[in-house]
Enzyme design. Sequence first.
Site, PDB file in Angstrom:
ATOM      1  N   ASP A  46       0.842  -1.203   0.000  1.00  7.30           N
ATOM      2  CA  ASP A  46       0.000   0.000   0.000  1.00  7.30           C
ATOM      3  C   ASP A  46       0.877   1.254   0.000  1.00  7.30           C
ATOM      4  OD1 ASP A  46       0.800  -0.173   2.632  1.00  7.30           O
ATOM      5  OD2 ASP A  46      -1.201   0.091   3.503  1.00  7.30           O
ATOM      6  N   LYS A 114      -1.299  -9.330   2.887  1.00  5.99           N
ATOM      7  CA  LYS A 114      -0.517  -8.894   4.070  1.00  5.99           C
ATOM      8  C   LYS A 114      -1.403  -7.987   4.906  1.00  5.99           C
ATOM      9  CE  LYS A 114       3.169  -5.881   3.863  1.00  5.99           C
ATOM     10  NZ  LYS A 114       2.684  -4.730   4.644  1.00  5.99           N
ATOM     11  N   GLU A 184       9.212  -4.260  10.485  1.00  8.98           N
ATOM     12  CA  GLU A 184       9.663  -2.981   9.899  1.00  8.98           C
ATOM     13  C   GLU A 184      10.260  -2.066  10.967  1.00  8.98           C
ATOM     14  OE1 GLU A 184       6.911  -1.203   7.173  1.00  8.98           O
ATOM     15  OE2 GLU A 184       8.026   0.683   7.072  1.00  8.98           O
TER      16      GLU A 184
HETATM   17  O1  KIV Z   1       3.587  -1.052   1.634  1.00  8.56           O
HETATM   18  C1  KIV Z   1       4.723  -1.534   1.554  1.00  8.56           C
HETATM   19  O2  KIV Z   1       5.449  -1.335   0.572  1.00  8.56           O
HETATM   20  C2  KIV Z   1       5.179  -2.373   2.666  1.00  8.56           C
HETATM   21  C3  KIV Z   1       6.612  -2.835   2.697  1.00  8.56           C
HETATM   22  C4  KIV Z   1       7.593  -1.768   2.638  1.00  8.56           C
HETATM   23  C5  KIV Z   1       6.860  -3.816   3.767  1.00  8.56           C
HETATM   24  O3  KIV Z   1       4.403  -2.695   3.507  1.00  8.56           O
END
Ligand code: KIV
Length: 266
Positions: A46, A114, A184
């Site tokens: 996202d 995710k 993260e």
């Molecule tokens: O949104 C994203 O790109 C992410 C990653 C950087 C882990 O969640």
Amino acid sequence: MAGKITVNKIQKYKENGEKFTVLTAYDYSTAKYLDEAGIDIILVGDSLAMVALGYETTHCIGVDEMKIFTKAVSTGVTNAMTVTDMPFMSYNISLEKALENCSLMIKNGADAVKIEGCNDYIAEVIKRLTECGIPVMGHLGFTPQFLKTLGGYKIQGKTSDETEKLLNDAKKIEKAGAFSLVLEMVPENTAKYICENLKIPVISCGAGRFCDAQVLVSDDIFGKYSDFKPKFARKYGDMKSLISECAKQYIKDVKSGSFPSDEEVY
Ligand code: KIV
């Protein structure tokens, strides 16, 4: 690369101590090139709200947009696993809504989803999704959808209390059935401790060298996304200059009349 990447292959990487790779992509051609280069997982993050659409945070993107980007990316991919980030509030309102929204990503070509954070409700969502055949990647540490409650872009898991809380949450996510976990902006010793205490693979996003895998935003490594570069992102190219140079050359050629040439006309 040997065939389609599955949750089983990802788990095998951990068991064999073999590192794997994750990069974001938001469009068909980037996904195709990353796939051809041998990336294991392509994340339709996202982060695209900021990187591809120019929004200030990831909060303003919704399920409808993520469906479109997921379709584009998954169409470009042959071997990699495509994982789609579930956007802000798309899985928090009710279990029913969460299942419905996540299933839309699978219907649009994602292999997994995710979701950020952990509490009893999120663990239940992960459990039900997994039972329905939707693999889930968890996301702990700094979780951008919680930016406002976290009070900014802050490193997480610095104290021993925070580390224990992170480990408990990670174990809860693992027990609920997640196949992997992104950590993260976590100090690398904290990430190492969590990684050693989990059976599922841990993917570092600014969480140091001891995780099972690394993830970065592809526009950061290409040098495409603005001048801001997080400390943990390594820049491998300068696409921003390349695009600018190509555009300037094109403008010059059109204005001077050297484009189109004899070979470029019917
Ligand atoms: O949104 C994203 O790109 C992410 C990653 C950087 C882990 O969640």
